[in-house]
Design an enzyme around this catalytic site. Structure first.
Site, PDB file in Angstrom:
ATOM      1  N   ASP A 149      45.536  34.978  32.936  1.00  0.00           N
ATOM      2  CA  ASP A 149      44.639  35.718  32.629  1.00  0.00           C
ATOM      3  C   ASP A 149      43.450  37.019  32.681  1.00  0.00           C
ATOM      4  OD1 ASP A 149      43.909  33.662  30.057  1.00  0.00           O
ATOM      5  OD2 ASP A 149      42.223  33.639  31.180  1.00  0.00           O
TER       6      ASP A 149
ATOM      7  N   TYR B 119      41.293  39.244  34.386  1.00  0.00           N
ATOM      8  CA  TYR B 119      39.825  39.566  35.005  1.00  0.00           C
ATOM      9  C   TYR B 119      38.469  39.328  33.864  1.00  0.00           C
ATOM     10  CZ  TYR B 119      42.498  40.738  39.248  1.00  0.00           C
ATOM     11  OH  TYR B 119      43.772  40.712  40.573  1.00  0.00           O
TER      12      TYR B 119
ATOM     13  N   PHE C  12      47.344  41.375  37.393  1.00  0.00           N
ATOM     14  CA  PHE C  12      46.291  41.969  39.328  1.00  0.00           C
ATOM     15  C   PHE C  12      45.230  43.284  39.726  1.00  0.00           C
ATOM     16  CE2 PHE C  12      49.776  38.720  39.108  1.00  0.00           C
ATOM     17  CZ  PHE C  12      49.337  37.783  39.068  1.00  0.00           C
TER      18      PHE C  12
ATOM     19  N   HIS D  62      51.839  31.192  43.792  1.00  0.00           N
ATOM     20  CA  HIS D  62      50.799  31.934  42.925  1.00  0.00           C
ATOM     21  C   HIS D  62      50.187  33.154  43.746  1.00  0.00           C
ATOM     22  CE1 HIS D  62      47.226  34.361  41.134  1.00  0.00           C
ATOM     23  NE2 HIS D  62      48.306  33.993  40.290  1.00  0.00           N
TER      24      HIS D  62
END
Length: 224
Positions: A65, A67, A78, A187
Site C-alpha cells: 500500500d 503510506y 517505500f 519484509h
C-alpha cells in the site's frame, strides 16, 4: 479509457485500461478523492510508471500500500518526498544498503533517482485513504498491478524482481523465472527485520551482480 501515464506504457497497458474493472476502479478512486483525504496526490498516482519508462525497467520492487500518513506517499513504493521523516521500513532498507554496499545512510528518503535508473517501485495498491491502511485494497488495483508484473515478465528478460515479505512473494507465480531473476526475503518492516528475516539479504549487491551478468548497467543505490 485515456489514462495519464508515460506514453511508453500505453501500448502495453491500454488493454487493461479498456476493461470494465478498470473503469469501476477509476470511478471508485475519483469518489474517494472527492469524499476523503487520500494519498498520494492525484497527479502522483502513476509516478512509478512516469519516472521509470517501460524500456528502462531493469528492477521491480513490489510494495503493498502507499503510506497513509500526511505528506508521506509520493507514488513510489517505500519512498517519501524530500524533508519527510523516514518510515521504519525505509530506515531498514537504507541500513541494509549500508551493510551490503557500504553506502552511507542518506538524508532524503526520496527514491526517485532509483526509478530514473530503471527501478520500478510498484505498490500493489496505488491509492489509500488517509490513516486507513488497506482501505483501497480489493477494488481493482491488484488486478491492474498483477497485469503489470506479468507483462514485464512476458515482454522483457533479465529483470530482477525483489519480493520482500509474504505478500510480495505471492507475486512469484506471475513471473517467468526462466527469463528473469527473483530475489526473496522477509519484509523490511521492524516486525520482520527484528526477527532476522531482512538484514543480511544483500539484495542490492546481488541485484547489481545479476544485472552485470546480463550485460546491463548496474543501479547506483546511493542517494543524497
Amino acid at each position: 479509457m485515456n489514462v495519464d501515464i508515460h506514453p511508453s506504457w500505453k501500448p502495453y497497458l491500454q488493454p487493461e485500461f479498456d476493461k470494465p474493472y478498470f473503469k469501476n476502479l477509476v470511478d471508485f478512486v475519483k469518489a474517494e478523492y472527492r469524499t476523503y483525504k487520500c494519498f498520494p496526490k492525484g497527479a502522483e498516482i502513476f509516478n512509478a510508471f512516469n519516472h521509470c519508462t517501460f524500456d528502462d525497467v531493469k528492477v521491480v520492487i513490489i510494495g503493498q500500500d502507499p503510506y497513509h500518513g500526511i505528506g508521506q506517499a509520493n507514488g513510489l513504493c517505500f519512498s517519501v518526498s524530500d524533508g519527510i521523516p523516514h518510515p521504519p521500513s525505509l530506515i531498514n532498507i537504507f541500513r541494509e544498503i549500508e551493510q551490503d554496499l557500504g553506502i552511507p545512510y542518506p538524508k532524503s528518503g526520496n527514491l526517485m533517482p532509483w526509478a530514473e535508473q530503471g527501478v520500478l517501485l510498484l505498490n500493489a495498491t496505488l491509492t489509500v485513504r488517509a490513516h486507513q491502511a488497506g482501505s483501497h485494497q480489493n477494488k481493482g488495483w491488484e488486478q491492474f498491478t498483477n497485469a503489470v508484473i506479468h507483462l514485464i515478465s512476458e515482454k522483457k528478460e533479465n529483470i530482477v524482481f525483489l519480493l520482500w515479505g509474504g505478500f510480495a512473494k505471492k507475486k512469484k507465480q506471475l513471473i517467468d523465472t526462466n527469463l528473469n531473476s527473483v530475489l526473496e526475503s522477509g519484509h523490511p518492516s521492524p516486525l520482520s527485520a527484528n526477527r532476522g528475516y531482512w538484514f543480511g539479504n544483500k539484495h542490492f549487491g546481488k541485484t547489481n551482480y545479476l544485472l552485470q551478468q546480463a550485460g546491463l548497467t548496474t543501479i547506483d543505490w546511493k542517494l543524497e
